[in-house]
Structures are given as C-alpha cells and as structure tokens.
Design an enzyme around this catalytic site. Structure first.
Site, short mmCIF file in Angstrom:
data_model
loop_
_atom_site.label_atom_id
_atom_site.label_comp_id
_atom_site.label_asym_id
_atom_site.label_seq_id
_atom_site.Cartn_x
_atom_site.Cartn_y
_atom_site.Cartn_z
N CYS A 1 3.13 6.81 7.58
CA CYS A 1 4.90 7.34 6.98
C CYS A 1 5.18 6.81 5.61
CB CYS A 1 5.69 6.72 8.12
SG CYS A 1 7.47 7.33 7.70
N ASN B 1 0.78 -1.21 0.01
CA ASN B 1 -0.08 -0.11 0.01
C ASN B 1 0.88 1.21 0.06
OD1 ASN B 1 -2.49 -1.47 0.06
ND2 ASN B 1 -2.37 -1.71 2.30
N HIS C 1 3.06 2.48 2.27
CA HIS C 1 3.31 3.08 3.39
C HIS C 1 4.08 2.09 4.12
CE1 HIS C 1 -0.79 2.04 4.84
NE2 HIS C 1 -0.05 0.96 5.21
#
Length: 416
Positions: free
Chosen positions: A350, A313, A315
C-alpha cells in the site's frame, strides 16, 4: 584546586625579604600594603602594624597610623616561634581532605554504577545483544505509558513494533544492515528489499505499564527463496511466555516492485545465521476465505495512510495494516474480548496515495450473539477502493480476564 588548598595548608607562603635583616623590620613592599613607616634619629626603621580592626580613642576611630607605637614599643620582642605556632591551619586541611574524598566517591559511583531495580540489570539501555553462539538476538523493552490502551495493557501494535525493532537490530548487530530498511549490503547492490508475506502471532498475555519484556528472535530458511523469522516474547521478571510469532519474508526489487529470487551472494551473507528449527508457531492450515461486501458484517471505508505511516521503502509499514484491520472490528468484541491469535497474508503493498477499505465478518453471522459465548473468530480483508486485495487476515478473540490464558490448545478449531 583541591591540591593547591591542601599544599598551602602544610607549607606557608614565604614572606618578602626584610630590610637590613633585623627582627621587626618591614618588608620592602610595605607601602603597597598601606603601612606607613617612621624613621628615628639613628636611621633605624621601627614600625608596628595593627593587624586587628581599628580601635577607638575617646570615641574617635583611629586608623593604622594612629596605631603606630613609640620607639620603646618597637624594641618589644615578638612572640617566640614554637612548634605550635608552626602547625598548619587544620580547618583548611580538613576541608581539603573532605573535598578530595567527596570527589573520589562521586567518580567511583559513576564508574561502578548499578541500577537500583533488578529488572534493569540486563541490557539497561535497550540496545540488545547476540546470544547462543551468535544465532539469537535478545533485546529488552520497558512498556511505556503511551504504549498501553484502554485496557491498561500494551496494544497489539506495540507488540508488533517490538518484533520489528528486534528484527532490524538483529541485522544491525550482525553487521548485515546496509542502506535499505533491513537490506544487506549485497541486497543494496542489487536494489532488493525484504517484504513479509505471512505472519502468525499467538498472544498468551499482554504486558502492562512498567513491565519489562524480553524479545528473542532468530532466522531460518523458508523454501528456496524465502527466510523465516521467529520471535519469542517473555516477561523478564517471571520468564512467562507472553507472545510467539513466526513470519515468512521474500525479496522484492525496489524499482520493479516484483518478487525476486534469493541471489547466491545474499544467501552467502545470511546463510550462516540460519538455525535448524521448526517454526515457533505452526500455520493454521485453513485457507483464508474470500471476503466480499455481501458477506462482510462490518465495513470501514476511506482509510488513507498518513506520512508517518510510511517506512523508508516508501510503502505503508506492515504494523499499520493491523490497526486498519481493527478499524472494522465490532465494538462489542473490542470491549469484552482481547486478541489472542492473528494470521496475516500480505498480498500487495500500500502506497501513500492509496485509499483502503476494511471488511470484517464474525463467525456465526454477527457479533451480538457471540460476545458472551466465549471465544470469537473473525475474518478480515483490507483492499483498495478498486477491489485489489492488500491483506487477508483471521483473528481469534478470548474473553478478557479469563481464568485461563488461552493457549493454542484451548482455541476452537473450526472446520474448513
């Protein structure tokens, strides 16, 4: 090949037809075998081939031609055909039977294979299975040498990876795994993904190298738009509880990166798998305090994700956050204590270009005086360089090799 050998042992291969049907006559293809013929005055064909190695005459080796006898020898009658002469070659028969039995035994062992270690009897390939009326997924893991740390026990990251793996395999086994990372087919249509918001973990004991652990997981509803997932990790041989964990998940739009409500179509997919049970780990109830540079005892800066830290995904994987949290944990605590409780609140994702800071504050104002005093509690914060919070956390640590295993009732409760 085995059957051919066995057959030839019982049934002799027919010889070529004899010329003129007379006893002692030579086969029609005798010349091809290197045997010369000799004609008599009466036109009869008389030959005797030496089947053994060439003999010597006065020191000189003679071949087959020298081995031919005179006409009188040709009239010698061959050995009478008896029952003994017609018996099969028993050595060849025995070899054929032995080969057949060895091949059959090998095939049987492959079909009826059983592991020699009793801890490998269940789920030997680690694929997992759905149990308890299809509501619980169970999977076994063997602790590898590369999954243990300096204490010769599995690291907290290893345990968390096992939890994540069973969650995905649960969705896959239930037929709910779409193209996304744990997303169902309906979620993929709506461009939705799962993200974790809270997680509570209690570790009673860490497994060691070679141990077999069994991880059970199940899901339940959490409010109107969330899903709760619980895990129970046990020692496969003894059944002792090693780790308990509870987490809360919500949906996020993959394009806008905003939290989304639970669509009715998705609820219809996963609703039948929800269990009606309380969380395996109760929430602490205490609010995680805000941590700043002025209140932190230890700070680690310049943490950046590597390419392998990203999931599909795009991240940073949530297990990586735990490693970053421990980057700022004081070394004296890491050397003398082990992590027994972990509370995480995920605030923001993040990405690959983020630069992260890790802050830690030890209860009581410092780590030096608390190392020998028993249990230690720490507050943690992961944030971007600009100050945006990523993860807030609380950890509890117990002395290594303690007589007690540090259950929840033994941990001190700090007033809010």
């Amino acid at each position: 090949m085995v059957a051919t050998a066995a057959t030839s042992a019982f049934f002799q291969v027919a010889s070529p037809p004899l010329e003129s049907g007379k006893l002692g006559a030579v086969p029609t293809n005798a010349n091809t075998l290197g045997i010369k013929t000799k004609s008599s005055g009466t036109g009869r064909l008389k030959v005797k081939a030496n089947a053994q190695a060439p003999s010597k005459v006065k020191g000189t080796r003679v071949g087959v031609m020298e081995g031919l006898k005179n006409d009188d020898d040709a009239h010698a009658s061959p050995s009478p055909r008896t029952f003994i002469n017609q018996l099969p070659d028993w050595s060849m028969l025995l070899a054929a039977i032995t080969t057949i039995f060895l091949a059959a035994e090998k095939q049987w062992m492959m079909l009826d294979w059983k592991p020699r270690r009793h801890d490998m009897l269940v789920d030997p390939f680690g694929l997992g299975k759905i149990v308890q009326d299809g509501l619980v997924f169970s999977q076994n893991f063997s602790i590898r040498s590369y999954e243990i740390g300096a204490d010769r026990t599995a690291s907290i990251e290893t345990m968390m990876n096992h939890l994540q793996e069973t969650a995905l395999n649960h969705a896959k086994s239930a037929g709910l795994l779409g193209d996304g990372f744990g997303s169902t087919p309906e979620m993929c249509k709506k461009n939705l993904i799962w993200v974790v918001t809270k997680m509570n973990v209690l570790v009673d004991r860490y497994p060691t190298w070679g141990d077999m652990v069994q991880v059970d997981t199940w899901v339940a509803a959490s409010g109107k738009n969330g899903m709760r997932r619980d895990w129970l990790v046990r020692d496969y041989q003894t059944g002792d509880i090693l780790t308990r964990a509870s987490s809360v998940w919500v949906m996020m739009n993959k394009e806008t990166r905003r939290i989304s409500k639970l669509p009715p179509e998705v609820r219809g997919e996963i609703g039948s798998y929800f269990v009606d049970s309380p969380p395996l780990v109760d929430e602490d109830g205490r609010k995680l305090s805000k941590l700043e540079e002025s209140t932190a005892d230890y700070i680690r800066t310049g943490l950046t994700p590597r390419w392998n830290d990203l999931d599909i995904n795009q991240h940073v994987n949530n297990v990586k956050y735990i490693g970053w949290i421990l980057e700022s944990a004081p070394l004296p605590i890491l050397e003398s204590h082990e992590l027994s409780s972990l509370t995480l609140e995920y605030r923001r994702e993040c990405k690959r270009d983020s630069v992260v800071q890790s802050l830690t504050a030890v209860s009581g104002g410092g780590g030096g005086g608390l190392v020998d005093s028993g249990y230690v509690e720490c507050q943690h914060l992961l944030r971007l360089e600009g100050g945006v919070e990523i993860v807030k956390a609380r950890t509890k640590w117990k002395p290594k090799y303690a007589n007690t295993m540090g259950s929840l009732s033994q941990l001190p409760v700090e007033s809010a």
